[in-house]
Structures are given as C-alpha cells and as structure tokens.
Scaffold this motif. Sequence first.
Motif, PDB file in Angstrom:
ATOM      1  N   GLY A  36       0.985  -1.192   0.172  1.00  0.00           N
ATOM      2  CA  GLY A  36      -0.249   0.043  -0.089  1.00  0.00           C
ATOM      3  C   GLY A  36       0.842   1.212   0.179  1.00  0.00           C
ATOM      4  O   GLY A  36       0.485   2.143  -0.561  1.00  0.00           O
ATOM      5  N   ALA A  40       4.107   0.976  -3.705  1.00  0.00           N
ATOM      6  CA  ALA A  40       2.819   1.460  -4.380  1.00  0.00           C
ATOM      7  C   ALA A  40       3.102   2.005  -5.931  1.00  0.00           C
ATOM      8  O   ALA A  40       2.358   1.825  -6.859  1.00  0.00           O
ATOM      9  N   ASP A  41       4.483   2.579  -6.027  1.00  0.00           N
ATOM     10  CA  ASP A  41       4.556   3.273  -7.388  1.00  0.00           C
ATOM     11  C   ASP A  41       4.599   2.078  -8.269  1.00  0.00           C
ATOM     12  O   ASP A  41       4.326   2.176  -9.439  1.00  0.00           O
ATOM     13  N   ASN A  44       1.576   0.530  -9.136  1.00  0.00           N
ATOM     14  CA  ASN A  44       0.605   1.165  -9.786  1.00  0.00           C
ATOM     15  C   ASN A  44       0.773   1.089 -11.377  1.00  0.00           C
ATOM     16  O   ASN A  44       0.088   1.710 -11.830  1.00  0.00           O
ATOM     17  N   ARG A  47      -2.469  -2.507 -13.973  1.00  0.00           N
ATOM     18  CA  ARG A  47      -3.827  -1.814 -13.759  1.00  0.00           C
ATOM     19  C   ARG A  47      -4.453  -3.360 -13.749  1.00  0.00           C
ATOM     20  O   ARG A  47      -4.414  -4.171 -14.770  1.00  0.00           O
ATOM     21  N   PHE A  51      -8.121  -0.264 -12.263  1.00  0.00           N
ATOM     22  CA  PHE A  51      -7.497   0.621 -11.172  1.00  0.00           C
ATOM     23  C   PHE A  51      -6.038   0.029 -11.097  1.00  0.00           C
ATOM     24  O   PHE A  51      -5.375  -0.977 -11.308  1.00  0.00           O
ATOM     25  N   LYS A  52      -5.327   1.032 -10.401  1.00  0.00           N
ATOM     26  CA  LYS A  52      -3.929   0.922 -10.476  1.00  0.00           C
ATOM     27  C   LYS A  52      -3.735  -0.322  -8.995  1.00  0.00           C
ATOM     28  O   LYS A  52      -4.549  -0.118  -8.018  1.00  0.00           O
ATOM     29  N   GLY A  54      -1.241  -0.533  -6.802  1.00  0.00           N
ATOM     30  CA  GLY A  54      -0.990  -0.086  -5.588  1.00  0.00           C
ATOM     31  C   GLY A  54      -2.196   0.555  -4.939  1.00  0.00           C
ATOM     32  O   GLY A  54      -2.315   0.334  -3.667  1.00  0.00           O
ATOM     33  N   PHE A  55      -2.870   1.398  -5.670  1.00  0.00           N
ATOM     34  CA  PHE A  55      -4.139   1.771  -4.961  1.00  0.00           C
ATOM     35  C   PHE A  55      -5.074   0.745  -4.521  1.00  0.00           C
ATOM     36  O   PHE A  55      -5.755   0.846  -3.312  1.00  0.00           O
ATOM     37  N   TRP A  56      -5.340  -0.127  -5.433  1.00  0.00           N
ATOM     38  CA  TRP A  56      -6.262  -1.388  -4.881  1.00  0.00           C
ATOM     39  C   TRP A  56      -5.642  -2.018  -3.774  1.00  0.00           C
ATOM     40  O   TRP A  56      -6.646  -2.426  -2.805  1.00  0.00           O
ATOM     41  N   ALA A  58      -4.043  -0.666  -1.111  1.00  0.00           N
ATOM     42  CA  ALA A  58      -4.156   0.413  -0.136  1.00  0.00           C
ATOM     43  C   ALA A  58      -5.822   0.411   0.299  1.00  0.00           C
ATOM     44  O   ALA A  58      -5.914   0.608   1.574  1.00  0.00           O
ATOM     45  N   GLN A  59      -6.645   0.470  -0.605  1.00  0.00           N
ATOM     46  CA  GLN A  59      -7.962   0.546  -0.349  1.00  0.00           C
ATOM     47  C   GLN A  59      -8.836  -0.799  -0.371  1.00  0.00           C
ATOM     48  O   GLN A  59      -9.749  -0.670   0.845  1.00  0.00           O
TER      49      GLN A  59
END
Length: 89
Positions: A36, A40-41, A44, A47, A51-52, A54-56, A58-59
């Motif tokens: 997360g 993450a970079d 990211n 996909r 969705f990226k 790393g974002f997925w 984290a969320q």
Amino acid sequence: MKDNNQKKLMDAYWKKNLSYLAILLTIWFLVSYGAGILFADVLNTIRIGGFKLGFWFAQQGSIYIFVVLIFVYVWLMNKLDKEFDVDEK
C-alpha cells in the motif's frame, strides 16, 4: 515427572503458535505497509479492472488479505490444537 513433560509440551505448543503469528503478521505488514505504501509506485504500473494495483491494495486488497489471514490462523490453530491434544472434543 508428568508435570515436567506437560510443561515441555505446552512450551512447544506456544512456540509453534508464536511462529504462526510471526509469519502471518509479517504477511500482514508486507501487504498493508509494503504493497500500500512502499511498493505502491511500482504496483501502480499494473492495472486490474481499470484500477492501479497499488491503489487497490491500499483501499481494498489489504482488507481481503487480512480476512484470509484470519481464516488461515483459525485453521492453523485448530490443526495445532489437535496435534497437541488440547482441542475441544
């Protein structure tokens, strides 16, 4: 003599329980903090479903992994309880 053997058995039980916890908490840390934030970079760039990654993680992804880790811990502890004959019969 019996108490000494029982103590050794319970020490081995506790030691194995702690090793399970260390492994699962390490996975938890890697998924939540590593995927997360730290990676993450890099993640990211990938996909999934628009969705990226790393974002997925984290969320949502880390939450799914945490729930899976809970079920894995329960399964491991039930197996360990039977192995050391301390399970509820």
